[in-house]
Scaffold this motif. Structure first.
Motif, short mmCIF file in Angstrom:
data_model
loop_
_atom_site.label_atom_id
_atom_site.label_comp_id
_atom_site.label_asym_id
_atom_site.label_seq_id
_atom_site.Cartn_x
_atom_site.Cartn_y
_atom_site.Cartn_z
N THR A 86 25.39 21.86 8.98
CA THR A 86 26.80 22.19 8.75
C THR A 86 26.91 23.50 8.00
OG1 THR A 86 27.52 19.88 8.71
CG2 THR A 86 28.92 21.47 7.59
N ALA A 87 27.81 24.38 8.43
CA ALA A 87 28.08 25.62 7.71
C ALA A 87 29.52 25.60 7.22
CB ALA A 87 27.85 26.83 8.60
N ILE A 88 29.71 25.94 5.95
CA ILE A 88 31.03 26.04 5.34
C ILE A 88 31.39 27.51 5.22
CG2 ILE A 88 32.44 25.50 3.33
CD1 ILE A 88 30.59 23.16 2.75
N LEU A 126 22.77 24.41 0.43
CA LEU A 126 22.39 25.78 0.11
C LEU A 126 23.63 26.66 0.02
CD1 LEU A 126 20.27 24.82 2.77
CD2 LEU A 126 18.94 26.46 1.45
N ASP A 127 23.79 27.32 -1.12
CA ASP A 127 24.94 28.19 -1.34
C ASP A 127 24.51 29.63 -1.09
OD1 ASP A 127 27.33 29.27 -2.01
OD2 ASP A 127 27.39 28.50 -4.07
N GLU A 128 24.93 30.17 0.03
CA GLU A 128 24.59 31.53 0.43
C GLU A 128 23.06 31.76 0.47
OE1 GLU A 128 26.38 33.91 1.62
OE2 GLU A 128 28.33 33.00 1.35
N PRO A 129 22.34 31.02 1.29
CA PRO A 129 20.88 31.16 1.32
C PRO A 129 20.39 32.52 1.82
CG PRO A 129 21.61 29.81 3.14
CD PRO A 129 22.80 30.01 2.26
N THR A 130 21.27 33.30 2.46
CA THR A 130 20.84 34.60 2.98
C THR A 130 21.21 35.75 2.05
OG1 THR A 130 22.89 34.76 4.29
CG2 THR A 130 20.97 33.84 5.38
N THR A 161 19.41 16.73 6.91
CA THR A 161 20.82 17.11 6.94
C THR A 161 21.00 18.34 6.05
OG1 THR A 161 21.55 14.83 7.29
CG2 THR A 161 23.17 16.37 6.42
N ILE A 162 21.55 19.40 6.61
CA ILE A 162 21.68 20.66 5.88
C ILE A 162 23.15 21.07 5.83
CG2 ILE A 162 21.13 23.13 5.90
CD1 ILE A 162 18.43 22.37 7.18
N VAL A 163 23.59 21.43 4.63
CA VAL A 163 24.93 21.99 4.44
C VAL A 163 24.75 23.33 3.76
CG1 VAL A 163 27.22 21.69 3.45
CG2 VAL A 163 25.90 19.67 4.15
N MET A 164 25.27 24.39 4.36
CA MET A 164 25.11 25.72 3.76
C MET A 164 26.43 26.47 3.78
SD MET A 164 22.94 27.61 6.79
CE MET A 164 23.53 27.63 8.49
#
Length: 273
Positions: free
Chosen positions: A35-37, A166-170, A195-198
């Motif tokens: 999931t991307a927020i 992950l908050d702004e992993p890039t 399950t990934i949320v970034m």
């Protein structure tokens, strides 16, 4: 494959002192998906992620992990299931890369347990996956911003949780390393079922890599669903105040957002949108 876990926010309200940032928000994270927020600056994306990992206590509502309120769970129990990479993490002065990544194993250590071969293998695998093996003996405060970000991601991977936020992993990464990190997260999701949320700023990278897209506006969920349903010209205008066109990316088949500014647009029709 990891076991599925349920994670959702229920009528969540969050803020800092007198200022409310998230208003009565409901959000269900699809298990085993990526999931991307997305959303404009200061819309509450990072605040939401902090509360989902129990770093910020809600003023109303709750975050539930497998039916349990995360803010009432023992810290170590939560950390064995859910990991967080915050936006601007701080490392102890002088700590080496290998020692920092090794801290990702803390949730798996009991009062009487010792560092094991499994811990060594988890740290080595995380360093290799992020291209950080050659940095293992260096001090974290000697690294470039991009190198540090890769090391922090390695620490999150070494934790080996079933859910990863992950908050702004890039952040701080050039384009090539941004793609490498996102490819790595897709591999983690597909190979382990994590399950990934970034939180991401780049709408096109979010649409290309996420299975599920969540657009936040004014502290609420504006829209959520598959990228081709969420990333539309109407949503971009409503969430970001930006006029754009959305086409199909010829390489991925995902939606691709083309911003329309006052310059660099070659047709009068586009300028009148």
């Amino acid at each position: 494959m990891t076991a599925d876990h349920t994670l959702h926010a229920d009528e969540l309200t969050l803020g800092y002192r007198e200022r409310t940032v998230i208003h009565d928000l409901d959000l269900e994270v699809p298990a085993g998906r990526l999931t991307a927020i997305v959303g404009a600056n200061a819309c509450g994306k990072s605040t939401l992620l902090r509360s989902m990992s129990r770093l910020l206590t809600p003023s109303a509502g709750q975050v539930l992990l497998d039916g349990k309120r995360v803010h009432r769970m023992p810290a170590k129990e939560l950390a064995r299931t859910l990991g967080l990479l915050p936006q601007s993490p701080l490392a102890p002065e002088g700590i080496t890369v290998s020692d920092l990544v090794g801290r990702g194993r803390n949730p798996h250590q009991g009062m009487l347990s010792r560092w094991s071969r499994d811990d060594d293998e988890a740290v080595a695998a995380a360093l290799e996956a992020t291209g950080s093996l050659e940095l293992a003996d260096r001090a974290v405060d000697e690294l470039s911003g991009g190198q540090r970000q890769r090391v922090w991601i390695a620490m999150a991977l070494a934790q080996q949780t079933d859910l990863l936020l992950l908050d702004e992993p890039t952040t701080f990464l050039d384009v090539a390393h941004q793609v490498e990190v996102l490819d790595l997260l897709v591999d983690l999701n597909r190979d382990r079922g994590t399950t990934i949320v970034m939180v991401l700023h780049d709408l096109n990278l979010a649409a290309r890599y996420a299975d599920h897209l969540v657009a936040i506006a004014d502290g609420r969920v504006h829209s959520a669903g598959p990228p081709d349903e969420v990333l539309t010209a109407e949503t971009v205008r409503a969430v970001f105040g930006l006029v754009c066109e959305v086409i199909t990316d010829p390489t991925s088949g995902r939606p691709l957002m083309l911003p329309l500014g006052r310059h660099g647009v070659h047709t009068s029709d586009a300028l009148s949108i």
